[in-house]
Design a protein around this motif. Structure first.
Motif, short mmCIF file in Angstrom:
data_model
loop_
_atom_site.label_atom_id
_atom_site.label_comp_id
_atom_site.label_asym_id
_atom_site.label_seq_id
_atom_site.Cartn_x
_atom_site.Cartn_y
_atom_site.Cartn_z
N LEU A 4 -58.40 40.19 -35.79
CA LEU A 4 -57.21 39.35 -35.71
C LEU A 4 -56.99 38.58 -37.01
O LEU A 4 -55.85 38.46 -37.49
CB LEU A 4 -57.33 38.38 -34.54
CG LEU A 4 -57.22 39.00 -33.15
CD1 LEU A 4 -57.58 37.98 -32.09
CD2 LEU A 4 -55.81 39.53 -32.90
N ARG A 29 -54.90 29.80 -34.24
CA ARG A 29 -54.19 30.71 -33.33
C ARG A 29 -55.07 31.88 -32.91
O ARG A 29 -55.03 32.32 -31.76
CB ARG A 29 -52.90 31.19 -34.01
CG ARG A 29 -51.87 30.08 -34.16
CD ARG A 29 -50.66 30.50 -34.95
NE ARG A 29 -49.64 29.44 -34.97
CZ ARG A 29 -48.54 29.47 -35.70
NH1 ARG A 29 -48.30 30.50 -36.50
NH2 ARG A 29 -47.68 28.47 -35.66
N VAL A 30 -55.87 32.39 -33.83
CA VAL A 30 -56.79 33.47 -33.50
C VAL A 30 -57.84 32.98 -32.49
O VAL A 30 -58.15 33.66 -31.51
CB VAL A 30 -57.47 34.01 -34.78
CG1 VAL A 30 -58.69 34.87 -34.43
CG2 VAL A 30 -56.47 34.82 -35.59
N TYR A 33 -56.34 32.73 -29.06
CA TYR A 33 -56.12 34.05 -28.46
C TYR A 33 -57.42 34.60 -27.89
O TYR A 33 -57.46 35.13 -26.77
CB TYR A 33 -55.55 34.99 -29.51
CG TYR A 33 -55.07 36.31 -28.95
CD1 TYR A 33 -53.74 36.49 -28.57
CD2 TYR A 33 -55.94 37.39 -28.81
CE1 TYR A 33 -53.31 37.69 -28.04
CE2 TYR A 33 -55.52 38.60 -28.29
CZ TYR A 33 -54.18 38.75 -27.91
OH TYR A 33 -53.77 39.95 -27.40
N VAL A 34 -58.51 34.47 -28.64
CA VAL A 34 -59.79 35.06 -28.24
C VAL A 34 -60.38 34.34 -27.03
O VAL A 34 -60.93 34.98 -26.13
CB VAL A 34 -60.78 35.05 -29.43
CG1 VAL A 34 -62.18 35.42 -28.97
CG2 VAL A 34 -60.31 36.03 -30.50
N GLY A 36 -58.75 32.55 -24.81
CA GLY A 36 -57.82 32.40 -23.70
C GLY A 36 -57.26 31.01 -23.56
O GLY A 36 -56.96 30.55 -22.45
N ALA A 38 -54.85 27.67 -25.76
CA ALA A 38 -53.57 27.44 -26.42
C ALA A 38 -53.77 26.47 -27.56
O ALA A 38 -54.60 25.54 -27.47
CB ALA A 38 -52.55 26.87 -25.43
N THR A 39 -53.04 26.67 -28.65
CA THR A 39 -53.14 25.75 -29.78
C THR A 39 -52.31 24.50 -29.50
O THR A 39 -51.24 24.57 -28.92
CB THR A 39 -52.64 26.41 -31.08
OG1 THR A 39 -51.30 26.89 -30.88
CG2 THR A 39 -53.52 27.58 -31.47
#
Length: 242
Positions: A4, A29-30, A33-34, A36, A38-39
């Motif tokens: 990513l 952000r990565v 995503y990994v 699960g 949220a930023t």
């Protein structure tokens, strides 16, 4: 995470001499995503919020990105704060008129202040389950590494047991440094610049991390400019020009 992070080499990342690379926001952000989550993308203590599940509150990740330390230093590096006002105000509120005249009093106040920011999030976050996640890169941006720390890394050595010293050049105080005893002698664990940028820095020794990936390289995707992406996403909509 490696794959990513590699996607930002397609021209969407920050531009450095080595090409396009992920920046700190890319890393957040990565991570989200990994795991699960949220930023938050604001000034929150934690950059990423991760659902706790089964009725539990969320846990947080504070993402840090920096150049790797020279191997001889045998440590990591994280900037914990760059708010000169918040930290100076905390020192003053503790009744310390001059940090340079009372380093052993000012140092613990700094550590306690950062800890208080975490404590203020209890109820919203499971602070004890939360983490610091560090992404380092070498000066040439070829090798990267990720390391994870428990938030209690701040107090692995109690602030009162740290040897706090005033440092500077030509007799002028410029920073407050905190030293601990390590295998190779004195190790600078803390450093605070109250006037120049206000940075509070932590240098955890190698071995304090919960886990580390080991060095890795990013994959190299084809580089596309913005028009290439427009044509890929919305074929035929780019206006023809003579």
């Amino acid at each position: 995470m490696r794959l990513l992070l590699s996607t930002f080499g397609d021209g969407s990342g920050q531009r450095v001499k080595a090409g396009f690379m992920p920046n700190f926001l890319s890393f957040e952000r990565v991570t989200a995503y990994v795991v699960g989550g949220a930023t938050n993308e604001d000034k929150s203590v934690f950059d990423v919020s991760v659902p706790g599940g089964l009725g539990r509150v969320a846990w947080g990740v504070s993402c840090k990105m920096t150049a790797s330390q020279p191997p001889k230093n045998r440590c990591w590096f994280m900037e914990l704060s760059n708010s000169a006002k918040k930290l100076n105000d905390a020192v003053a509120a503790a009744g310390i008129a001059s940090w340079s005249r009372d380093p052993s009093g000012a140092g613990p106040v700094l550590v306690e202040t950062v800890g208080s920011w975490h404590d203020a999030e209890r109820g919203t976050y499971d602070v004890d389950a939360s983490k610091y996640l560090l992404l380092t890169h070498c000066s040439s941006w070829r090798f990267f590494e990720i390391a994870c720390f428990n938030v209690n890394v701040l107090t692995r050595v109690e602030a009162a047991d740290v040897d706090w010293r005033v440092e500077g050049r030509r007799g002028k105080a410029s920073s407050l440094a905190g030293y601990i005893d390590a295998e190779r002698g004195k190790h600078r664990l803390w450093q605070w610049y109250p006037d120049s940028g206000g940075q509070l820095k932590l240098f955890p020794p190698i071995g304090w991390e919960e886990w580390r990936t080991g060095p890795f390289e990013l994959s190299r995707p084809p580089v596309k400019d913005m028009k290439d992406r427009v044509n890929e996403y919305w074929p035929g909509q780019w206006p023809d020009t003579e």
